[in-house]
Design a protein around this motif. Structure first.
Motif, short mmCIF file in Angstrom:
data_model
loop_
_atom_site.label_atom_id
_atom_site.label_comp_id
_atom_site.label_asym_id
_atom_site.label_seq_id
_atom_site.Cartn_x
_atom_site.Cartn_y
_atom_site.Cartn_z
N GLU A 1 15.46 -12.48 0.45
CA GLU A 1 15.88 -11.14 0.86
C GLU A 1 14.75 -10.14 0.68
OE1 GLU A 1 17.62 -13.18 -1.04
OE2 GLU A 1 19.20 -13.66 0.42
N GLU A 2 13.97 -10.28 -0.40
CA GLU A 2 12.85 -9.37 -0.63
C GLU A 2 11.81 -9.49 0.47
OE1 GLU A 2 11.76 -8.59 -5.09
OE2 GLU A 2 12.50 -10.66 -4.95
N PHE A 3 11.53 -10.71 0.90
CA PHE A 3 10.56 -10.89 1.98
C PHE A 3 11.09 -10.32 3.29
CE2 PHE A 3 8.76 -14.41 -0.71
CZ PHE A 3 7.52 -13.84 -0.86
N LEU A 4 12.38 -10.50 3.55
CA LEU A 4 12.96 -10.00 4.80
C LEU A 4 12.98 -8.48 4.85
CD1 LEU A 4 15.97 -12.49 5.17
CD2 LEU A 4 13.88 -12.42 6.55
N SER A 5 12.95 -7.83 3.69
CA SER A 5 13.00 -6.37 3.65
C SER A 5 11.62 -5.72 3.67
CB SER A 5 13.76 -5.91 2.40
OG SER A 5 13.03 -6.26 1.22
N LEU A 6 10.56 -6.52 3.72
CA LEU A 6 9.20 -5.96 3.71
C LEU A 6 8.91 -5.22 5.01
CD1 LEU A 6 7.23 -8.92 2.11
CD2 LEU A 6 7.63 -6.69 1.07
N PRO A 7 8.04 -4.20 4.95
CA PRO A 7 7.65 -3.50 6.18
C PRO A 7 6.82 -4.40 7.09
CG PRO A 7 6.34 -2.75 4.32
CD PRO A 7 7.40 -3.64 3.75
N GLN B 1 1.83 -0.16 -4.78
CA GLN B 1 2.88 -0.69 -5.66
C GLN B 1 2.68 -2.19 -5.88
OE1 GLN B 1 6.86 0.02 -4.25
NE2 GLN B 1 7.79 -1.36 -5.74
N LEU B 2 2.81 -2.62 -7.12
CA LEU B 2 2.69 -4.03 -7.47
C LEU B 2 4.04 -4.59 -7.86
CD1 LEU B 2 0.98 -6.56 -8.23
CD2 LEU B 2 0.78 -5.58 -10.53
N ARG B 3 4.42 -5.71 -7.25
CA ARG B 3 5.62 -6.44 -7.64
C ARG B 3 5.20 -7.84 -8.06
NH1 ARG B 3 9.59 -5.38 -2.41
NH2 ARG B 3 9.51 -3.09 -2.39
N THR B 4 5.85 -8.38 -9.06
CA THR B 4 5.54 -9.73 -9.52
C THR B 4 6.71 -10.67 -9.24
OG1 THR B 4 6.33 -9.19 -11.75
CG2 THR B 4 3.98 -8.92 -11.32
N GLU C 1 0.82 -1.20 0.00
CA GLU C 1 0.00 0.00 0.00
C GLU C 1 0.86 1.26 0.00
OE1 GLU C 1 -3.73 1.98 2.50
OE2 GLU C 1 -3.10 -0.09 2.90
N HIS C 2 2.01 1.20 0.70
CA HIS C 2 2.92 2.34 0.76
C HIS C 2 4.28 1.89 0.22
CE1 HIS C 2 -0.25 4.05 3.20
NE2 HIS C 2 -0.10 3.10 4.11
N GLY C 3 4.37 1.68 -1.08
CA GLY C 3 5.60 1.19 -1.69
C GLY C 3 6.63 2.29 -1.87
N ASP C 4 7.86 1.90 -2.05
CA ASP C 4 8.91 2.90 -2.25
C ASP C 4 8.81 3.57 -3.60
OD1 ASP C 4 9.69 0.80 -3.85
OD2 ASP C 4 11.45 0.27 -2.65
N GLU C 5 7.98 3.01 -4.51
CA GLU C 5 7.75 3.62 -5.82
C GLU C 5 6.41 4.34 -5.88
OE1 GLU C 5 8.19 0.71 -8.84
OE2 GLU C 5 10.23 0.14 -8.26
N TYR D 1 -1.67 -14.04 1.67
CA TYR D 1 -1.21 -13.83 3.05
C TYR D 1 -0.97 -12.34 3.20
CZ TYR D 1 1.75 -13.56 7.15
OH TYR D 1 2.27 -13.21 8.38
N ALA D 2 -1.57 -11.75 4.23
CA ALA D 2 -1.43 -10.31 4.44
C ALA D 2 -0.84 -10.03 5.80
CB ALA D 2 -2.79 -9.62 4.31
N ALA D 3 0.11 -9.10 5.85
CA ALA D 3 0.57 -8.57 7.12
C ALA D 3 -0.53 -7.69 7.68
CB ALA D 3 1.85 -7.78 6.91
N ASP D 4 -0.38 -7.24 8.93
CA ASP D 4 -1.37 -6.38 9.55
C ASP D 4 -1.69 -5.19 8.64
OD1 ASP D 4 -3.08 -5.39 11.55
OD2 ASP D 4 -1.49 -4.10 12.35
N LYS D 5 -2.97 -4.92 8.44
CA LYS D 5 -3.49 -3.84 7.60
C LYS D 5 -3.22 -4.07 6.11
CE LYS D 5 -4.66 -1.73 11.33
NZ LYS D 5 -5.96 -2.13 11.91
#
Length: 384
Positions: free
Chosen positions: A77-83, A68-71, A60-64, A123-127
């Motif tokens: 590493e990408e998962f570990l860097s998620l908010p 933001q949509l990523r495929t 919802e609040h992507g760096d771009e 699978y969704a993180a909080d919010k």
């Protein structure tokens, strides 16, 4: 095999089909009592690392920018860097890879198999959410783990304003008519075009059973070309018995009505329409996945004699029609015995008894050889 549902909550399926299917939303509390998710968020993330699996991340609040949509495929590493919040992972066609998920489809066999698109799991993180949007297909949203707030609004269409700057079809204006918090085992049914917005309350997992339908544009474009092949050249627009033209340059309402009537008569090809429809509705969503197994079961004759069975590839689709008796598999049509077509489409498996009952299936170059060579028939995968 799991038996189809006879009730959705306390509601008989017949009542649901009469009053709700493709008509209005329905919340079904405790649709699956004591439900246990067949997959964890970690396992779902593991699937998203694989190139053969279609996956997406929505931030919802992507760096771009917002939404933001990523495929995928993704990396650890990408998962570990998620908010910590406000993101969602979506994985398509989980039913093709995990047997426990595939088995859930059997609960919905009160609807035609060929209407089912796939089973998507998010699978969704909080919010976390994918924003307010709408779909052009029916969907059953089964809460698997955690809680999710679902807001349902009015119908929307292509003319509804969208949020700019994102490839996602996020609705610009969304006013909910209903709101519910779903817990594990609860299920929400949404017909096509109803706007909705699901927001995770803490981490959660949701299983989506989507039911597809070809668009009118697709049907007219594809079917017209198919049926035109069978029409002789002498069939043309005719206007015998017309009145004298009041204005010879006018295409008048009578001419248009006459053409509509003739079009209707040219479309009276029920057998050809059935053949076209069966092929279209069984086209594999991921044909490359089916092709990966092409020829894998070439020694099926020896294996069946030893008690092994052949099964429909989890990525394949099948259906049949009665007149003429035809089996459709992955977009291809095969003339077969009707009893066999019914049996195979019900069980999605084939054993030595079938060969003995329908020996023509086992001929060299026959149905089984063809389905094995294209990857539609395989030996049971380890997960199935």
């Amino acid at each position: 095999m799991i038996k189809p549902l006879t009730h959705l909550g306390d509601m008989p399926v017949a009542e649901f089909l009469r009053d709700y299917w493709q008509q209005k939303p329905l919340l079904i509390r405790n649709a699956f009592s004591g439900f246990q998710s067949p997959i964890s968020g970690e396992e779902l993330a593991g699937m998203a690392l694989e190139e053969a699996v279609e996956s997406r991340l929505v931030l919802e609040h992507g760096d771009e920018g917002p939404w933001q949509l990523r495929t995928g495929p993704f990396t650890e590493e990408e998962f570990l860097s998620l908010p910590r919040s406000h993101w969602t992972l979506l994985v398509q066609a989980v039913d093709q890879w995990i047997s426990e998920v595939a088995e859930l489809k059997d609960y919905f066999r009160f609807l035609p198999d060929w209407r089912l698109d796939d089973v998507m799991i998010s699978y969704a993180a909080d919010k976390g959410s994918v924003g307010p949007h709408f779909d052009y297909y029916d969907v059953f949203l089964l809460q698997a783990e955690g809680k999710r707030l679902w807001q349902q609004g009015p119908k929307a269409d292509d003319s509804s304003p969208r949020v700019e700057g994102t490839p996602l079809n996020i609705l610009q204006d969304f006013e909910p008519d209903n709101s519910w918090v779903l817990e594990p085992g609860d299920m929400l049914y949404l017909p096509p075009q109803y706007s909705h917005w699901g927001i995770a309350e803490g981490a959660c997992t949701t299983i989506s059973f989507g039911f597809r339908a070809p668009s009118a544009a697709t049907i007219l474009e594809d079917l017209a070309a198919e049926l035109a092949h069978g029409l002789p050249q002498h069939l043309r627009y005719t206007d015998a018995g017309i009145a004298a033209a009041a204005n010879p340059a006018e295409i008048d309402p009578a001419a248009v009505a006459r053409l509509q009537q003739q079009l209707s008569s040219w479309l009276q090809q029920p057998q050809n329409i059935a053949q076209w429809f069966g092929a279209v509705m069984t086209e594999a969503k991921y044909p490359d996945t089916v092709a990966l197994d092409a020829g894998e079961a070439e020694d099926w004759r020896d294996q069946l004699l030893e008690g092994t069975e052949l099964v429909l590839n989890p990525a394949s689709r099948c259906a049949f029609c009665r007149d003429p008796a035809t089996l459709f598999v992955d977009g291809e049509s095969f003339p077969v015995s009707l009893p066999f077509a019914e049996r195979f489409c019900e069980s999605h498996r084939l054993v030595q008894d079938d060969i003995e009952a329908f020996p023509e299936l086992g001929h060299t170059g026959g149905l089984i050889d063809q389905l094995v060579s294209q990857g539609s028939l395989i030996f049971p995968p380890e997960d199935f």
